[in-house]
Design an enzyme around this catalytic site. Structure first.
Site, short mmCIF file in Angstrom:
data_model
loop_
_atom_site.label_atom_id
_atom_site.label_comp_id
_atom_site.label_asym_id
_atom_site.label_seq_id
_atom_site.Cartn_x
_atom_site.Cartn_y
_atom_site.Cartn_z
CB SER A 761 33.77 44.94 30.44
OG SER A 761 32.56 44.34 30.82
CE LYS A 804 33.98 40.05 30.44
NZ LYS A 804 34.76 41.67 30.48
#
Length: 869
Positions: A761, A804
């Site tokens: 990511s 996140k």
């Protein structure tokens, strides 16, 4: 018979009668008992033979009408009818404590029977401080003439005359009749399923022992009262003694005959298993009744035949077996388990209680009887009540509550439904364990938690085999036994912390059958070795990560993700749950502590950096302890009225110290080559991730530091390759053929090097950091991004979006760039309050990311047409 002393130490027998050749056990306590035991061992040590005693029964209380034993045909002498033997002169009456220490207190002498039995000590058993179990064997009848005191020990003694069997020659016909009757009685005992060894031993005694001795032994076995035994003890004539024994044995045979007739009448209506159970119950009831009516505590089998066993222990054993029979009958075991239980009951009756196998079998039967084979708690199918309970205990978690309400609704409509097997996955402190307890309360079921962290032995789940002395059932069967119902809520805590594939077996593999709805209706524990139905149990597993859970086990569970709390959610939880709880635990009232929302929110932001609320609760507790110290000081000084319950923002640093956290992204100065990414840890926590890029003279090498894994290293190489391939379009190379790193080395570093980092990511963040480095343009510190990058510049979706985004919001980020295919995750999972604070940009390609993140001077970036493909 060896010559016996005429002056013997007296042992009083309460509710017991010792007859010749019979062994009984008496319990003696006090100083005199210790002296007697020492005297016995001293005599044995010097090989002077056995210590002979006068065992005299204590007369029962006389009824108001006529003496119990005074009958026309009773040869009891005048002393028994009321005349007492004049004792020898004794010292003055001592204190009550001294009397309690004596074997024969002064006031008991008048209650002693006129006849007794001489005996010898065959065994001494210590029962505790000053207490002894004495096994006495009867030797000969005797008649008490006078009482006195032993000069050396101070024990009460008796002068006795011995009763001999001189009239035995006149009772030959009676003896023949008695032997015939005794053989009939022994044959009847065989029909009662008495152990064969004991019956054979009794039959052998009939051929070897004198008839008068056999009469005494059989009277101690059959059902006779205490008064009848006294009468037999006081009967000197052998013929009369045999007559009484024959009458009582004939009566006993009639009782057994009636029992057989009753048994035959009901036998035809019973099935085979019921008949076996009934026979056992009947036999135990007969034995118990015989023991109760004997009054002397003699055991049916061993008191007169073996002559050495502990009768009290045998009585307790028979009572335990009867109780086990009743408990197993009440447990309503299925046929297979019932057959095993009955087989083990037969085995335990043939075992000695002192053997190890007896203890193992007894524990096994206890477990079978305690398990709730057919007991269950009734579900409370009240949807409104369940909603209220879940909302009261937990804030948010709407998707979890929805699943529980769905289960209750279907169960209410259908009436019966298999319990779901759920798995709550999320970071520590978000309420996974407490949620399981709330679910149990909302369903009205019992709750049991099993901690699986560090469990490394398969036997912990499936149980130990009974070949071991310390064998026990597995954790699941133990939990069901403790709950007492077969449909509790089981919480399998920390299922991801199981030890896999050790030399003790794989406990995770053992869970496959337990958590399979199609198999756990016949779960076989190694200890039980019979199937047990686990399908009615509602299993809830908890985990911090799915990575360490084996795929077959994960396939059997319905995974529900629990995400971290936002600051607004933490504020609500602290206000409604944590603060009142800590105030109560510290002994204060709600009016003694006042904290406004701004202060609570500042504590959560500056002193905690977690997904859950555990650290926040400890921090609030520290603040309250500070106010407790302040209040205690004022109370000692008598200035309680000066106490201020309000806690303001400026008081927090004095109580908690310097804040350990701050919104570093806002206060960081934007620099070329620095970009902010979003990370997701294996424990379920989100976080921000800084990537720093630097270039130096060199030969085009790429250096990577910061405890990076293989995947993130590959992402860095892909990012540099893409930047080199698109350098001309990015206006960082003069021509399309220029190698921008020909004379430079590139160094990429991710701070916090002690923390391992891996995953795809960070791809877009790595590209943005390199572009910022080569162009000299900065990325705003309040902008963060996440997404996987392909070699062609396509932004691919990633996981952990909610965590996140929440961590970015917590750190002060106000703009987040996400892959376009993660838009649905934001819409479904991110709270509305955070959506309103953060500007989301959804990117399909890396060009979209660069436009949204890098502050270009001229705002002009030429995109090649193929980059859109």
């Amino acid at each position: 018979m060896p010559p016996l002393s005429e002056s013997l130490i007296v042992i009083p027998l309460e509710k017991k009668v010792l007859l010749p050749s019979v062994v009984i056990k008496v319990t003696l306590r006090g100083r005199d008992a210790t002296l007697l035991v020492k005297k016995h061992f001293k005599q044995q040590e010097y090989q002077r033979g056995s210590l002979h005693l006068a065992c005299v029964p204590v007369k029962p209380p006389k009824p108001t009408s006529s003496p119990l034993l005074k009958k026309d045909n009773d040869p009891i002498p005048p002393q028994e009818a009321g005349a007492s033997i004049v004792p020898a002169p004794r010292p003055a009456v001592s204190s009550t404590k001294d009397q309690e220490e004596k074997l024969v207190p002064n006031q008991m002498i008048q209650s002693l029977f006129a006849y007794g039995c001489t005996g010898r000590i065959v065994r001494v058993q210590r029962l505790g401080t000053g207490a002894y179990g004495i096994f006495l064997e009867g030797l000969s009848r005797c008649k008490v003439v006078d009482y006195g005191l032993d000069e050396t020990s101070g024990l009460v003694t008796a002068k006795v005359d011995y009763v001999s069997n001189v009239t035995e020659q006149q009772a030959r016909e009676d003896m023949i009749e008695f032997i015939t009757l005794a053989r009939v009685f022994v044959n009847k005992m065989r029909d009662l399923q008495i152990p064969q060894s004991l019956v054979e031993q009794l039959a052998g005694l009939l051929d070897t022992q004198p008839v008068p001795i056999m009469a005494d032994m059989l009277v101690s076995v059959i059902e006779t009262t205490f008064e009848e035994k006294l009468s037999l003890l006081a009967t000197e004539d052998v013929k009369e003694r045999l007559t009484k024994a024959s009458q009582w044995m004939t009566r006993q045979l009639h009782v057994l005959k009636i029992s057989d007739e009753i048994h035959s009448a009901v036998e035809g209506n019973l099935t085979k298993k019921q008949r076996e159970f009934y026979l056992k119950q009947q036999l135990e009831a007969i034995r118990k009744e015989l023991n109760n009516n004997n009054g002397s505590g003699n055991n049916l089998n061993s008191a007169s035949m073996a002559g050495r066993n502990n009768s009290s222990q045998q009585d307790v054993e028979e009572d335990d077996i009867t109780q086990l029979n009743r408990r197993i009958a009440e447990a309503k075991l299925p046929n297979e388990a019932l057959a095993v239980a009955q087989r083990e009951l037969k085995r335990i009756q043939r075992l000695q209680p002192s053997s190890t196998e007896w203890a193992v079998t007894r524990n096994y039967l206890d477990v079978l009887a305690d398990l709730p084979w057919s007991k269950h708690s009734k579900d409370i199918l009240d949807i409104a009540r369940a909603k209220k309970q879940l909302d009261h205990d937990h804030f948010g978690l709407s998707h979890v509550k929805k699943r529980i309400i769905e289960y209750l609704s279907v169960a209410k409509l259908k009436g019966d439904l298999k319990a779901p097997i759920l798995c709550f996955v999320g970071p520590p402190g978000v309420g996974k364990t407490s949620l399981g307890r709330s679910i149990a309360m909302s369903l009205g079921r019992k709750f049991h938690r099993i901690s699986l962290g560090g469990v490394r032995d398969e036997a912990d789940m499936r149980g130990h085999r009974r070949t071991y002395v310390g064998a026990m059932p597995g954790l699941v069967i133990q939990g069901v036994r403790r709950c007492g119902v077969n449909n509790p809520v089981f919480l399998l805590d920390e299922v991801d912390k199981l030890v896999h594939s050790s030399h003790y077996g794989d406990p995770a593999a053992a869970l496959l059958e337990i958590l399979d709805p199609e198999q756990n209706n016949s779960f076989s524990d190694h200890y039980l070795n019979v199937p047990f139905d686990l399908s009615k149990i509602m299993f809830i597993a908890t985990a911090n990560s799915l990575d360490t859970i084996p795929a077959p086990l994960l396939d059997r569970m319905e995974v529900i993700q629990l995400h971290g709390y936002t600051f607004e959610e933490k504020l609500h939880i602290a206000r409604t749950h944590l603060l009142p709880k800590q105030i109560q635990q510290h002994g204060l009232t709600i009016d003694k502590i006042h904290i406004d929302d701004q202060t609570l929110l500042w504590i959560a932001e500056q002193y905690t950096r977690e997904s859950g609320v555990r650290t926040l609760e400890r921090t609030i507790a520290s603040v309250i302890r500070g106010k407790c110290v302040q209040l205690a000081d004022l109370l000692e000084e008598g200035k309680e009225n000066q106490y201020t319950p309000t806690i303001v923002l400026k008081d927090i640093p004095d109580m908690l110290g310097v804040p350990p956290f701050e919104k570093e992204t806002i206060e960081r100065e934007p620099l070329p080559g620095v970009a902010t990414g979003l990370a997701y840890s294996s424990s379920g926590n989100g976080g921000i991730l800084f990537i720093e890029a630097s270039k130096m003279p060199g030969k085009g090498d790429l250096r990577l530091t910061g405890s990076l894994g293989d995947v993130i290293k590959e992402s860095a190489h892909i990012a540099l390759t893409w930047v080199k391939a698109n350098a001309y379009a990015l206006k960082i190379a003069p021509t399309i053929d220029t190698n921008i790193v020909e004379k430079f080395d590139i160094h990429l570093h991710l701070p916090h090097g002690s923390v391992k980092k891996d995953g795809p990511s960070a791809g877009v963040t790595l590209v943005t950091s390199l572009v910022s480095l080569f162009t000299g343009c900065v990325v705003p510190s309040t902008t963060a991004m996440t997404g996987e990058i392909s070699l062609r510049g396509i932004v691919l979706p990633v996981g952990g979006i909610k965590e996140k985004v929440i961590s970015a919001h917590r750190a002060g980020v106000r703009k987040i760039v996400l892959p376009e295919r993660n838009r649905k995750d934001v819409d479904a999972d991110v709270p509305e309050g955070i959506k309103s604070d953060i500007h989301f940009v959804y990117a399909k390609t890396i060009w979209d990311v660069l436009e949204a993140t890098i502050a270009m001077t001229d705002k002009t970036i030429w995109r090649p047409m193929e980059s859109h493909l």
